[in-house]
Scaffold this motif. Sequence first.
Motif, PDB file in Angstrom:
ATOM      1  N   GLY A  38      -2.674 -15.703  -9.205  1.00  8.96           N
ATOM      2  CA  GLY A  38      -2.463 -14.364  -9.747  1.00  8.96           C
ATOM      3  C   GLY A  38      -3.677 -13.470  -9.601  1.00  8.96           C
ATOM      4  N   ALA A  39      -4.484 -13.719  -8.570  1.00  8.60           N
ATOM      5  CA  ALA A  39      -5.623 -12.836  -8.325  1.00  8.60           C
ATOM      6  C   ALA A  39      -5.175 -11.655  -7.481  1.00  8.60           C
ATOM      7  N   THR A  40      -5.784 -10.493  -7.729  1.00 12.91           N
ATOM      8  CA  THR A  40      -5.504  -9.346  -6.872  1.00 12.91           C
ATOM      9  C   THR A  40      -6.331  -9.489  -5.603  1.00 12.91           C
ATOM     10  N   GLN A  69     -10.012  -9.048  -6.452  1.00 11.67           N
ATOM     11  CA  GLN A  69     -10.576 -10.225  -7.122  1.00 11.67           C
ATOM     12  C   GLN A  69     -10.812 -11.343  -6.112  1.00 11.67           C
ATOM     13  N   THR A  70      -9.873 -11.520  -5.207  1.00 12.90           N
ATOM     14  CA  THR A  70     -10.017 -12.578  -4.202  1.00 12.90           C
ATOM     15  C   THR A  70     -11.186 -12.290  -3.263  1.00 12.90           C
TER      16      THR A  70
END
Lengths: 274, 278
Positions: free
Chosen positions: B173-175, B178-179
């Motif tokens: 569930g990382a954007t 964020q990744t």
Amino acid sequence: MNHTLAELQSGVAPAADPTVKIAVKGLDFFYGDFQALTDITCDIRDNAVTAFIGPSGCGKSTFLRCFNRMNDLIIGTKHAGLITLDGQDIYAPGVDPVDLRRRIGMIFQQPNPFPMSIYDNVAYGPRLHGMKKKADLDEVVETSLKRANVWKEVKDILGRGGLTLSGGQQQRLCIARVLAVQPDVLLMDEPCSAIDPTSVQKIEDLMAELKSSVTIIIVTHNMQQAARVSDETAFFLQEVMGEPAMLVEFGRTAEIFTSPKDKRTEDYITGRFG
Amino acid sequence: MRDMKRITNAAALSVFWFAGLTTVVLLGAVILYVFVNGIGHINLAFIFTRPHGVNAEGGIWPMIVATLYVTGLAMLIVTPIAVLAAVYLAEYAVQGRLVRTIRFAADTLAGVPSIVMGLFGLAFFVEGLGIGFSVLSGALALSFLMLPIVMRTTEEAIRAVPKYIRWGSYGLGATKWQTVSRITIPAAMPRIITGIILATGRAVGETAVVIFTMGTMIFTPVLPTDPGRSMTVHLYQMAMEGINLPAAFGTALLLMVMILFFNLSARWLLRRNRRMQG
């Protein structure tokens, strides 16, 4: 089971059955012009293990990646049909795939720990979603590693790099990492095909423990494994090269393996092809 | 017949061997020559004092300061721009014509002769923007030279991060951001730093660019707008004007040691990180 168009378009599964976690209706899937899946309809039961079996290249993994919209990351893919999670259309315009993936965790064939410590690997998800307190993180890390059956092996080396572990330990670390964000559903894409037998045993054990709280879908090439771990089994087949794959038979694992209704299923599980 | 084959084989082997040996001997000869001629001139006074006489005697402290200053400043200018551009190219840009154009521009920029870059620096920074002969002008012009190197190595480093590691992050569930910021860039960091260090090593040894932009004045720069003379320029003047050849060799040796230091630290960083991750 006939549904009106209005029912399908409303995005809410008709006659919501509480034991159904994920419902798929008439799913087609395309990579560019190539159609990979055609007209797949099935219900995935809550708190059970469902196994997807079938020969290589029959679209099992593609289908699996529809559930957490991982296919969205591949350019040129599209689908038709309906997939609902707890009655909600997961492809509805308001649904953010990022939120969806938090509820539907995924384990890949190749163990893929991040290049950071064991602790940070497990804490990664909770941190993403805003958990900051050390005590909270410590607790999540310990609980998740325990649920993933790997705590005893790593509890004294939490600061060590995740990539220093053996392949099987890495895979269980990845399971712990997913469990740390508390998903309702766990998708496992051939999780045991690249690891040692002892770890396979541990992963199968933990699946049995986890299914009381998590719905598990596993893609596997190993039919004994499907028979051992799953409650329900779906058999996929691409009959002609270049044509889309379909769901041939879906039912209770015991029945699929002892008295399959379809001749093709029988041929596959008795090892006549594949 | 069989003998013939064996002889051909042996002959080919010795040609390859000889070619390989030549490379090593050449490198060894250059280093040894500079070392033998320069070592006698190097002592603490040479490193830490100013020149005197007709600038031929004494030390080279102002040149060392100017060199490190201009290179360090160039590195500070180039790193954020190059890394951000590379992240955009590798992660965000739709792969197509625009991206190919940017990449081609970077590769061409890397091939522009440094004296042309110096001329541009003189016309644009020194004269056009009126910054004058200064460390800042030098750093800006040098950053043009370093930009494509850092950008391309960073882009390669980011692309080399395995897809399944990113997928692991997305799967939690990382954007995208964020990744990229928590997984991709940290994983690529050792190679990014290596690229920066190698580009810096290149800049330290650069002469044409700095002679046009920082000037030749012997001065210990404090402000970015101060002029200065780099070690390479000093070396050139000492040698070509026949003022003091041994001092030129001393400077050359120090310069080589500095560049060697950059290269070795790049290797060390890479290796240390590989061990930590492996």
